[in-house]
Design a protein around this motif. Structure first.
Motif, PDB file in Angstrom:
ATOM      1  N   ILE A   4      -3.347  -5.190   4.317  1.00 10.40           N
ATOM      2  CA  ILE A   4      -2.151  -5.992   4.023  1.00 10.40           C
ATOM      3  C   ILE A   4      -0.921  -5.105   4.206  1.00 10.40           C
ATOM      4  N   PRO A   5      -0.017  -5.479   5.123  1.00 11.77           N
ATOM      5  CA  PRO A   5       1.163  -4.652   5.329  1.00 11.77           C
ATOM      6  C   PRO A   5       1.930  -4.487   4.017  1.00 11.77           C
ATOM      7  N   GLY A   6       2.259  -3.247   3.687  1.00 16.07           N
ATOM      8  CA  GLY A   6       2.974  -2.979   2.437  1.00 16.07           C
ATOM      9  C   GLY A   6       2.086  -2.282   1.423  1.00 16.07           C
ATOM     10  N   ILE A   7       0.745  -2.441   1.568  1.00 18.31           N
ATOM     11  CA  ILE A   7      -0.153  -1.719   0.670  1.00 18.31           C
ATOM     12  C   ILE A   7      -0.398  -0.336   1.258  1.00 18.31           C
ATOM     13  N   GLY A   8       0.103   0.673   0.575  1.00 18.91           N
ATOM     14  CA  GLY A   8      -0.050   2.045   1.049  1.00 18.91           C
ATOM     15  C   GLY A   8      -1.079   2.772   0.204  1.00 18.91           C
ATOM     16  N   PRO A   9      -1.199   4.080   0.403  1.00 21.18           N
ATOM     17  CA  PRO A   9      -2.220   4.857  -0.318  1.00 21.18           C
ATOM     18  C   PRO A   9      -2.088   4.769  -1.845  1.00 21.18           C
ATOM     19  N   LYS A  10      -0.834   4.686  -2.351  1.00 15.27           N
ATOM     20  CA  LYS A  10      -0.670   4.665  -3.815  1.00 15.27           C
ATOM     21  C   LYS A  10      -1.207   3.379  -4.428  1.00 15.27           C
ATOM     22  N   THR A  11      -0.781   2.241  -3.838  1.00 14.07           N
ATOM     23  CA  THR A  11      -1.245   0.950  -4.351  1.00 14.07           C
ATOM     24  C   THR A  11      -2.765   0.862  -4.195  1.00 14.07           C
ATOM     25  N   GLU A  12      -3.250   1.382  -3.071  1.00 15.98           N
ATOM     26  CA  GLU A  12      -4.691   1.349  -2.828  1.00 15.98           C
ATOM     27  C   GLU A  12      -5.432   2.115  -3.931  1.00 15.98           C
ATOM     28  N   ALA A  13      -4.924   3.295  -4.276  1.00 17.92           N
ATOM     29  CA  ALA A  13      -5.570   4.116  -5.307  1.00 17.92           C
ATOM     30  C   ALA A  13      -5.501   3.421  -6.667  1.00 17.92           C
ATOM     31  N   MET A  14      -4.341   2.797  -6.956  1.00 21.55           N
ATOM     32  CA  MET A  14      -4.180   2.105  -8.232  1.00 21.55           C
ATOM     33  C   MET A  14      -5.221   0.982  -8.363  1.00 21.55           C
ATOM     34  N   PHE A  15      -5.413   0.231  -7.276  1.00 21.47           N
ATOM     35  CA  PHE A  15      -6.389  -0.870  -7.324  1.00 21.47           C
ATOM     36  C   PHE A  15      -7.819  -0.344  -7.328  1.00 21.47           C
ATOM     37  N   GLU A  39     -10.924 -12.148   3.441  1.00 21.72           N
ATOM     38  CA  GLU A  39     -11.660 -11.730   2.248  1.00 21.72           C
ATOM     39  C   GLU A  39     -12.423 -10.418   2.359  1.00 21.72           C
ATOM     40  N   PRO A  40     -13.160 -10.175   3.433  1.00 24.44           N
ATOM     41  CA  PRO A  40     -13.914  -8.910   3.472  1.00 24.44           C
ATOM     42  C   PRO A  40     -13.080  -7.676   3.822  1.00 24.44           C
ATOM     43  N   LEU A  41     -11.815  -7.859   4.229  1.00 24.88           N
ATOM     44  CA  LEU A  41     -11.029  -6.714   4.688  1.00 24.88           C
ATOM     45  C   LEU A  41     -10.591  -5.836   3.515  1.00 24.88           C
ATOM     46  N   PRO A  42     -10.487  -4.520   3.750  1.00 30.08           N
ATOM     47  CA  PRO A  42      -9.931  -3.655   2.708  1.00 30.08           C
ATOM     48  C   PRO A  42      -8.473  -4.013   2.440  1.00 30.08           C
ATOM     49  N   VAL A  99     -11.066  -2.576  -7.303  1.00 32.02           N
ATOM     50  CA  VAL A  99     -10.631  -3.519  -6.268  1.00 32.02           C
ATOM     51  C   VAL A  99     -10.585  -2.812  -4.925  1.00 32.02           C
ATOM     52  N   SER A 100     -11.393  -3.259  -3.976  1.00 33.97           N
ATOM     53  CA  SER A 100     -11.289  -2.644  -2.658  1.00 33.97           C
ATOM     54  C   SER A 100     -11.038  -3.667  -1.542  1.00 33.97           C
ATOM     55  N   THR A 101     -11.577  -4.874  -1.672  1.00 31.93           N
ATOM     56  CA  THR A 101     -11.357  -5.857  -0.609  1.00 31.93           C
ATOM     57  C   THR A 101     -10.290  -6.881  -1.030  1.00 31.93           C
ATOM     58  N   ILE A 102      -9.833  -7.630  -0.027  1.00 31.24           N
ATOM     59  CA  ILE A 102      -8.854  -8.678  -0.319  1.00 31.24           C
ATOM     60  C   ILE A 102      -9.494  -9.736  -1.233  1.00 31.24           C
ATOM     61  N   ARG A 103     -10.788  -9.939  -1.076  1.00 31.08           N
ATOM     62  CA  ARG A 103     -11.475 -10.874  -1.983  1.00 31.08           C
ATOM     63  C   ARG A 103     -11.320 -10.412  -3.429  1.00 31.08           C
ATOM     64  N   ASP A 104     -11.521  -9.107  -3.673  1.00 26.69           N
ATOM     65  CA  ASP A 104     -11.361  -8.559  -5.035  1.00 26.69           C
ATOM     66  C   ASP A 104      -9.958  -8.843  -5.568  1.00 26.69           C
ATOM     67  N   LEU A 105      -8.990  -8.755  -4.665  1.00 23.78           N
ATOM     68  CA  LEU A 105      -7.589  -8.928  -5.063  1.00 23.78           C
ATOM     69  C   LEU A 105      -7.316 -10.349  -5.551  1.00 23.78           C
ATOM     70  N   THR A 106      -8.043 -11.316  -5.005  1.00 26.73           N
ATOM     71  CA  THR A 106      -7.797 -12.711  -5.378  1.00 26.73           C
ATOM     72  C   THR A 106      -8.289 -13.015  -6.800  1.00 26.73           C
ATOM     73  N   ARG A 107      -8.949 -12.056  -7.430  1.00 26.83           N
ATOM     74  CA  ARG A 107      -9.361 -12.251  -8.832  1.00 26.83           C
ATOM     75  C   ARG A 107      -8.177 -12.297  -9.779  1.00 26.83           C
ATOM     76  N   PHE A 108      -7.081 -11.628  -9.382  1.00 26.76           N
ATOM     77  CA  PHE A 108      -5.933 -11.530 -10.288  1.00 26.76           C
ATOM     78  C   PHE A 108      -5.041 -12.762 -10.186  1.00 26.76           C
ATOM     79  N   SER A 109      -4.506 -13.160 -11.324  1.00 25.25           N
ATOM     80  CA  SER A 109      -3.535 -14.262 -11.317  1.00 25.25           C
ATOM     81  C   SER A 109      -2.200 -13.718 -10.823  1.00 25.25           C
TER      82      SER A 109
END
Ligand code: TTP
Ligand code: MG
Length: 372
Positions: free
Chosen positions: A199-210, A192-195, A215-225
């Motif tokens: 996650i392997p596969g998340i590169g700079p583009k996906t990171e910027a989109m989120f 949860e606290p990790l950026p 969305v910056s942490t994995i916890r933030d990511l779990t908000r989405f269905s």
């Protein structure tokens, strides 16, 4: 059965080998990569050791940037980085020896790249037992190769990979527990606290989109269905939903499972003579079994056939046996069964002639002797 998976990743691999082999480099910042040409070089950094990383130098960075950062450090009175072209054959040899060390301790190993491997430690039954195996592998690499590795361990490849990166260099990070419920809680608390970049596969583009969505942490990511992630990223979004929760069922793919032994024959004339084709196929199966018998493998679980028609249209069919087999009869029977439909209207309505037939055994198993 409970899975225990470990991921081993060598520390600053190419640079560490250089530092080990060239005593004059000991303790200095080292960059392996393209020629910096006094800052005009056009290539990239393969890797940098941890001293050079303190200057902000890292893999895939333009070598010219690395040069500037080294110069900046020099101006502050720190030692400039040593730039090396690298000896890739040498790194390959070291890699093979490290994989051999791992394989003497663990049967199911996937060499995922030159400096990383997944190991299936489920056989050790407990995380404590698995920890002891990892410690002894690290120690053997240290003693025999004078190099350090970092290992991560968890209930699957995803968690193990993220964990191996968690404490580097020379780390051992365990994210798991013999009790299933506790294990799930530990995985969640770890991720949860990790950026999200972890996650392997998340590169700079996906990171910027989120990042734009806050969305910056994995916890933030779990908000989405799962549906929302699917809409954003397609199929990859669906698997990201599971990854954010530490769920991953991907198997360890062993080298020998990727290998196969096959034969094929282009007929002198295109034909639809079913007796002739069956006779040739039977002979090809014999040849495949002969190769298998003299190879380091003993059995197979997969059979695949190829049929190429006169117009070059090419079809393949495959079958997987439930248990490993090794006999000619089983192979011939299955190969015939897969080819037959192409000889009649089931798969060959236009009665096209056949140009080539191939047969292949896959998912080879039970090595006869240790490799190398
Ligand atoms: P990594 O394991 O990504 O990096 P590393 O071992 O140098 O450092 P770390 O301690 O962070 O694991 O890659 C292994 C080797 O692969 C690395 O030593 C050099 C090579 N490599 C490249 O040539 N180009 C690249 O972009 C990366 C990432 C690695
Ligand atoms: Mg590495």
């Amino acid at each position: 059965m409970k899975r225990i998976i470990a991921h081993l990743d060598m520390d600053a691999f190419f640079a560490a080998i250089e530092e080990r082999d060239k005593p004059r480099l000991k303790g200095l910042p080292i960059v392996v990569g393209a020629d910096p040409e006094e800052g005009k070089g056009r290539g990239v950094v393969s890797t940098a050791n941890y001293k050079a990383r303190e200057y902000g130098i890292h893999s895939a960075m333009p070598i010219s940037t690395a040069w500037r950062r080294s110069e900046a450090a020099r101006q502050k009175g720190r030692p400039p980085a040593v730039f090396l072209g690298g000896n890739f054959a040498r790194y390959g040899e070291v890699s093979e020896r490290i994989m051999a060390i791992i394989r003497t301790c663990v049967a199911r190993v996937e060499a995922a790249s030159v400096d990383e491997a997944y190991m299936d430690l489920s056989f050790s039954d407990s995380y404590e037992g698995a920890r002891a195996i990892c410690e002894s592998i690290k120690q053997e690499i240290r003693e025999k190769e004078k190099l350090t590795a970092s290992i991560g361990m968890g209930p699957n490849k995803l968690v193990a990979k993220i964990a191996s990166d968690f404490k580097k260099p020379d780390g051992l990070t365990i994210v798991g527990h013999d009790d299933e419920k506790t294990c799930a809680e530990l995985v969640e608390a770890f991720l949860e606290p990790l950026p999200i970049r972890k996650i392997p596969g998340i590169g700079p583009k996906t990171e910027a989109m989120f990042s734009e969505k806050g969305v910056s942490t994995i916890r933030d990511l779990t908000r989405f269905s799962q549906t929302e992630l699917g809409e954003m990223l397609g199929k990859w979004g669906l698997s990201l939903y599971r990854k954010a929760r530490g769920v991953d069922e991907s198997p360890i793919v062993q080298e020998y499972e990727r290998k196969s032994i096959g034969e094929q024959e282009t007929f002198r004339e295109d034909t639809k003579d079913s007796n002739f084709i069956q006779e040739r196929l039977a002979a090809m199966c014999e040849s495949v079994i002969a190769h298998l018998t003299t190879s380091e493998w003993k059995s197979f679980r997969g059979v695949s056939i190829t049929v190429r028609f006169a117009d070059f249209e090419t079809k393949t069919r495959a079958h997987t046996f439930r248990d490993p087999v090794s006999d000619l009869g089983a192979l011939q029977f299955e190969a015939m069964r897969l080819v037959m439909p192409f000889l009649d209207k089931r798969e060959n309505l236009k009665k096209k002639k056949i140009r080539l037939i191939g047969v292949r055994v896959e998912k080879l198993g039970e090595m006869r002797r240790a490799r190398r």
